[in-house]
Design a protein around this motif. Structure first.
Motif, PDB file in Angstrom:
ATOM      1  N   ASP A 109     -11.424 -36.664  14.384  1.00 40.74           N
ATOM      2  CA  ASP A 109     -11.342 -35.214  14.181  1.00 40.74           C
ATOM      3  C   ASP A 109     -12.540 -34.716  13.388  1.00 40.74           C
ATOM      4  O   ASP A 109     -13.099 -35.439  12.567  1.00 40.74           O
ATOM      5  CB  ASP A 109     -10.054 -34.854  13.414  1.00 40.74           C
ATOM      6  N   SER A 110     -12.923 -33.469  13.639  1.00 35.77           N
ATOM      7  CA  SER A 110     -14.004 -32.856  12.852  1.00 35.77           C
ATOM      8  C   SER A 110     -13.530 -32.694  11.417  1.00 35.77           C
ATOM      9  O   SER A 110     -12.395 -32.274  11.183  1.00 35.77           O
ATOM     10  CB  SER A 110     -14.346 -31.474  13.407  1.00 35.77           C
ATOM     11  N   PRO A 111     -14.380 -33.010  10.429  1.00 41.59           N
ATOM     12  CA  PRO A 111     -13.968 -32.819   9.037  1.00 41.59           C
ATOM     13  C   PRO A 111     -13.776 -31.333   8.736  1.00 41.59           C
ATOM     14  O   PRO A 111     -14.394 -30.468   9.354  1.00 41.59           O
ATOM     15  CB  PRO A 111     -15.120 -33.404   8.226  1.00 41.59           C
ATOM     16  N   VAL A 112     -12.908 -31.063   7.784  1.00 44.45           N
ATOM     17  CA  VAL A 112     -12.599 -29.697   7.375  1.00 44.45           C
ATOM     18  C   VAL A 112     -12.710 -29.630   5.862  1.00 44.45           C
ATOM     19  O   VAL A 112     -12.211 -30.514   5.162  1.00 44.45           O
ATOM     20  CB  VAL A 112     -11.166 -29.303   7.825  1.00 44.45           C
ATOM     21  N   ASP A 113     -13.364 -28.576   5.347  1.00 44.04           N
ATOM     22  CA  ASP A 113     -13.511 -28.403   3.906  1.00 44.04           C
ATOM     23  C   ASP A 113     -12.577 -27.318   3.392  1.00 44.04           C
ATOM     24  O   ASP A 113     -12.367 -26.298   4.056  1.00 44.04           O
ATOM     25  CB  ASP A 113     -14.956 -28.023   3.542  1.00 44.04           C
ATOM     26  N   VAL A 114     -12.033 -27.540   2.208  1.00 47.89           N
ATOM     27  CA  VAL A 114     -11.235 -26.549   1.481  1.00 47.89           C
ATOM     28  C   VAL A 114     -12.062 -26.189   0.261  1.00 47.89           C
ATOM     29  O   VAL A 114     -12.373 -27.050  -0.563  1.00 47.89           O
ATOM     30  CB  VAL A 114      -9.863 -27.110   1.073  1.00 47.89           C
ATOM     31  N   VAL A 115     -12.419 -24.900   0.148  1.00 42.22           N
ATOM     32  CA  VAL A 115     -13.341 -24.458  -0.893  1.00 42.22           C
ATOM     33  C   VAL A 115     -12.653 -23.456  -1.814  1.00 42.22           C
ATOM     34  O   VAL A 115     -12.079 -22.473  -1.350  1.00 42.22           O
ATOM     35  CB  VAL A 115     -14.605 -23.818  -0.255  1.00 42.22           C
ATOM     36  N   GLU A 116     -12.771 -23.715  -3.117  1.00 37.28           N
ATOM     37  CA  GLU A 116     -12.200 -22.821  -4.130  1.00 37.28           C
ATOM     38  C   GLU A 116     -13.106 -21.596  -4.277  1.00 37.28           C
ATOM     39  O   GLU A 116     -14.324 -21.723  -4.348  1.00 37.28           O
ATOM     40  CB  GLU A 116     -12.116 -23.558  -5.456  1.00 37.28           C
ATOM     41  N   GLN A 117     -12.484 -20.430  -4.319  1.00 38.41           N
ATOM     42  CA  GLN A 117     -13.224 -19.196  -4.609  1.00 38.41           C
ATOM     43  C   GLN A 117     -12.512 -18.470  -5.716  1.00 38.41           C
ATOM     44  O   GLN A 117     -11.418 -17.948  -5.518  1.00 38.41           O
ATOM     45  CB  GLN A 117     -13.321 -18.315  -3.369  1.00 38.41           C
ATOM     46  N   THR A 118     -13.112 -18.458  -6.896  1.00 34.80           N
ATOM     47  CA  THR A 118     -12.508 -17.807  -8.055  1.00 34.80           C
ATOM     48  C   THR A 118     -12.727 -16.313  -7.952  1.00 34.80           C
ATOM     49  O   THR A 118     -13.829 -15.851  -7.658  1.00 34.80           O
ATOM     50  CB  THR A 118     -13.139 -18.340  -9.352  1.00 34.80           C
ATOM     51  N   ALA A 119     -11.665 -15.556  -8.197  1.00 35.45           N
ATOM     52  CA  ALA A 119     -11.749 -14.097  -8.152  1.00 35.45           C
ATOM     53  C   ALA A 119     -12.610 -13.589  -9.293  1.00 35.45           C
ATOM     54  O   ALA A 119     -12.588 -14.136 -10.396  1.00 35.45           O
ATOM     55  CB  ALA A 119     -10.351 -13.487  -8.243  1.00 35.45           C
ATOM     56  N   ALA A 120     -13.373 -12.526  -9.026  1.00 40.49           N
ATOM     57  CA  ALA A 120     -14.196 -11.908 -10.069  1.00 40.49           C
ATOM     58  C   ALA A 120     -13.278 -11.216 -11.064  1.00 40.49           C
ATOM     59  O   ALA A 120     -12.286 -10.612 -10.688  1.00 40.49           O
ATOM     60  CB  ALA A 120     -15.151 -10.916  -9.444  1.00 40.49           C
ATOM     61  N   LYS A 121     -13.635 -11.307 -12.341  1.00 40.45           N
ATOM     62  CA  LYS A 121     -12.798 -10.691 -13.379  1.00 40.45           C
ATOM     63  C   LYS A 121     -13.378  -9.389 -13.828  1.00 40.45           C
ATOM     64  O   LYS A 121     -14.489  -9.097 -13.726  1.00 40.45           O
ATOM     65  CB  LYS A 121     -12.646 -11.639 -14.557  1.00 40.45           C
TER      66      LYS A 121
END
Length: 121
Positions: A109-121
């Motif tokens: 299977d093609s690799p899949v990335d899970v990326v954290e995106q922190t909300a701007a404060k």
């Protein structure tokens, strides 16, 4: 008299230390509140998640029904991949919410990335 004069600053310092440690614990637990996760990769991949959501100090990655269990890797700043701890609950992967980028990988299977995106404060 002198014992009493010394006890007051010591007691005050202890109270301040306790309050600071409580604030640090609260910040550590709430660190990922307001954080969202995006998925990068081929949506046709068998390991492409259906959903990603924070739960307490973990992140739940819900896989498609019947999806194979992927290897979970942490992508470090230099691009190095290292195994990342996780547990399973049915079709969900439960990972600690202490990552910036994870890679899900399974044989053909093609690799899949899970990326954290922190909300701007």
């Amino acid at each position: 008299m002198k014992g009493n004069a010394l006890a007051r600053p010591v007691r005050l310092a202890a109270i301040v230390a306790i309050l600071l440690s409580l604030c640090a614990c609260d910040h550590a637990v709430r660190a990922h509140i307001g954080t969202r996760y995006i998925i990068e990769g081929d949506p046709q991949s068998a390991i492409y998640p259906k959903e990603i959501e924070p739960r307490d100090e973990d992140v739940l990655i819900t896989l498609k029904e019947g999806a194979p269990r992927p290897e979970v890797l942490l992508i470090e700043a230099g691009g190095r991949e290292t195994r990342f701890p996780f547990a399973t609950e049915g079709s969900m992967l439960v990972v600690p919410a202490k990552f910036g980028r994870l890679r899900l990988r399974h044989e053909s299977d093609s690799p899949v990335d899970v990326v954290e995106q922190t909300a701007a404060k």
